[in-house]
Design an enzyme around this catalytic site. Sequence first.
Site, mmCIF file in Angstrom:
data_model
loop_
_atom_site.group_PDB
_atom_site.id
_atom_site.type_symbol
_atom_site.label_atom_id
_atom_site.label_comp_id
_atom_site.label_asym_id
_atom_site.label_seq_id
_atom_site.Cartn_x
_atom_site.Cartn_y
_atom_site.Cartn_z
ATOM 1 C CD1 TRP A 1 12.074 -64.208 53.928
ATOM 2 C CD2 TRP A 1 12.758 -65.968 52.728
ATOM 3 N NE1 TRP A 1 10.975 -64.747 53.309
ATOM 4 C CE2 TRP A 1 11.368 -65.834 52.571
ATOM 5 C CE3 TRP A 1 13.407 -67.011 52.071
ATOM 6 C CZ2 TRP A 1 10.610 -66.699 51.774
ATOM 7 C CZ3 TRP A 1 12.661 -67.871 51.265
ATOM 8 C CH2 TRP A 1 11.279 -67.713 51.132
ATOM 9 C CG ASN A 2 14.064 -64.466 47.842
ATOM 10 O OD1 ASN A 2 14.562 -63.419 48.258
ATOM 11 N ND2 ASN A 2 13.366 -64.519 46.727
ATOM 12 C CE LYS B 1 13.638 -55.624 59.130
ATOM 13 N NZ LYS B 1 13.927 -56.974 58.701
ATOM 14 N N PRO B 2 18.237 -56.187 56.913
ATOM 15 C CG PRO B 2 19.833 -57.592 57.889
ATOM 16 C CD PRO B 2 19.311 -56.170 57.920
ATOM 17 C CB ALA B 3 15.022 -61.196 55.689
ATOM 18 C CB SER B 4 13.694 -61.216 61.109
ATOM 19 O OG SER B 4 13.243 -59.902 61.148
ATOM 20 C CB SER C 1 4.968 -59.297 49.827
ATOM 21 O OG SER C 1 4.748 -58.312 50.816
ATOM 22 C CD GLU D 1 12.933 -58.038 42.666
ATOM 23 O OE1 GLU D 1 11.963 -58.824 42.713
ATOM 24 O OE2 GLU D 1 14.082 -58.345 42.983
ATOM 25 C CG LEU D 2 6.926 -54.466 44.917
ATOM 26 C CD1 LEU D 2 5.714 -53.576 44.880
ATOM 27 C CD2 LEU D 2 7.537 -54.500 46.318
ATOM 28 C CB CYS E 1 10.522 -62.356 42.634
ATOM 29 S SG CYS E 1 10.744 -61.941 44.336
ATOM 30 C CD GLU F 1 5.858 -64.209 43.845
ATOM 31 O OE1 GLU F 1 6.965 -64.335 43.348
ATOM 32 O OE2 GLU F 1 5.636 -63.504 44.843
HETATM 33 C C1 SIN Z 1 17.416 -63.150 40.519
HETATM 34 O O1 SIN Z 1 17.287 -64.275 40.097
HETATM 35 O O2 SIN Z 1 18.279 -62.375 40.099
HETATM 36 C C2 SIN Z 1 16.504 -62.621 41.572
HETATM 37 C C3 SIN Z 1 15.362 -63.476 41.841
HETATM 38 C C4 SIN Z 1 14.357 -62.813 42.735
HETATM 39 O O3 SIN Z 1 14.219 -61.580 42.694
HETATM 40 O O4 SIN Z 1 13.672 -63.499 43.482
#
Ligand code: SIN
Length: 508
Positions: free
Chosen positions: A179-180, A203-206, A257, A278-279, A312, A409
């Site tokens: 979702w971010n 499947k996008p974030a709910s 996560s 990508e965690l 992230c 985090e």
């Molecule tokens: C980005 O800044 O390109 C991605 C940031 C992330 O993976 O949270």
Amino acid sequence: MTPLASAESPLVRPHVADVRQRLEALRGDGLLREDLFVDGALRPATGDARLEVTDPATGAVIARVASASGDDVLAAVEAAERARRHWAARTATDRSNVLWRWHELILEHRHDLGVLLTAEQGKPLAAAEGEVAYSAAFIRWYAEEARRAYGEIVPSNKAGRRILVTHQPVGVVGAITPWNFPSLMIARKVAPAIAAGCAVVLKPASETPLSALALAELAARAGLPPGVLNVVHGDPVEVGAVLTGDERVRLITFTGSTEIGRLLMAQSARSVKRLTLELGGNAPFIVFDDADLDAALAGAIESKYRNAGQTCVCANRILVQGGVHDELVERYAEQAAAMRVGHGLEAGVAIGPLIDEAAVRKVERHLADAAAKGARVLGGGHRHELGGTFFEPTVLVGADPSMELAGAETFGPVAPFFRFEDEEEAVELANSTESGLAAYFFTRDLGRAFRVSEGLEFGVVGVNTGAISYEGAPFGGMKQSGLGREGSRHGLEEFLETKYVCIEGIGQ
Ligand code: SIN
């Protein structure tokens, strides 16, 4: 004091009607959708369940999207399986042309997509529009890369033999996005997948399905054939289980996560799927005594508070050498205090709300733990007066490795400052985490720039910059931050199988 539910706050309430009105206009334009998108068409879910999408800034429900059942996900996999061979058989130029058109349509609708993104995710409109433009840049990049999936001819080891190396699409891809970055994360997974000739079940974030549906609508308008991109929102556990359990799905690409990444790996083991993951990150941001302090300050502010600290790659630990520590902290706290917090559609807002109440509780837990272990709050430290999930930009000094925020985090607008005395200590502190996504450091010493970037166990390193993201560079983590890379030509390779063809019987 119990915080005001933000929708009831007189400071935020006027936005509820404004957002509703803007979204109704987008519904009229076909960009606000609430059904599943399977085989090129919107369709209701087989059950009655719906997911409520809320504006995190007000708590108001802005849409109710269909929630896919296991059967709906299977239907999407079937559609992708049917579509993938035809799509792979199209020329690379053909696939490239569709991606180009998609990129153009996204830019044409940049503002509308930005409004949708702000409404469902909360980030300021300028950042949302920036994210949409950056998503389009990924699609353009892969429109170009689609035509460069070159093979090789290897010098032969035997007379009369020819050795060819070719690349073929992996097949059906299951993409699970967070979702971010509701738009960006889709573009950086889906664009290389379809450029390579794969078909995708997304499947996008709910919390943020609306951007996904709008992007799929624009992909269809760009000429993407039915079944090449399918969108199924629903219960993450159920959708994830169907995607990982289905043998026709050959690759899972996931951002989220580390805990869920491990689960998807375990579930994918039975059918030996490929994975790009990508965690979580835990980025150190190191400032040496010899740094350009103005640049370091600007970089730390940008890296920390972008997306309200919910990325992230956000600076999670700010490590500052003794000689400049106090000056940097003081200037940083001044700037943080001046940042405007508010609804993302209001002009001049730099920090929007956090995504939900659980996110705020995590921030509060990290702050309480740090305070109990001796850290001092220099600014912020509380829920914002707007109520709901708004939080003040916060600055902490005296952080140390025993604190919870050093090991995990925070994913919120908290900047903890750690003090160090020499280079070796800084690199050791930076590496003392299981995460290895992004790291940053500031120095004017060229030798140190090489030594430290080589010593950091992170997949992405920013030297004298806090902004490293670029579609042409490989993005991904070491250690428990993931597998594989997104962006650049390496991002395309994730979706390609390498095939060796050995030909004999055709003469010398
Ligand atoms: C980005 O800044 O390109 C991605 C940031 C992330 O993976 O949270």
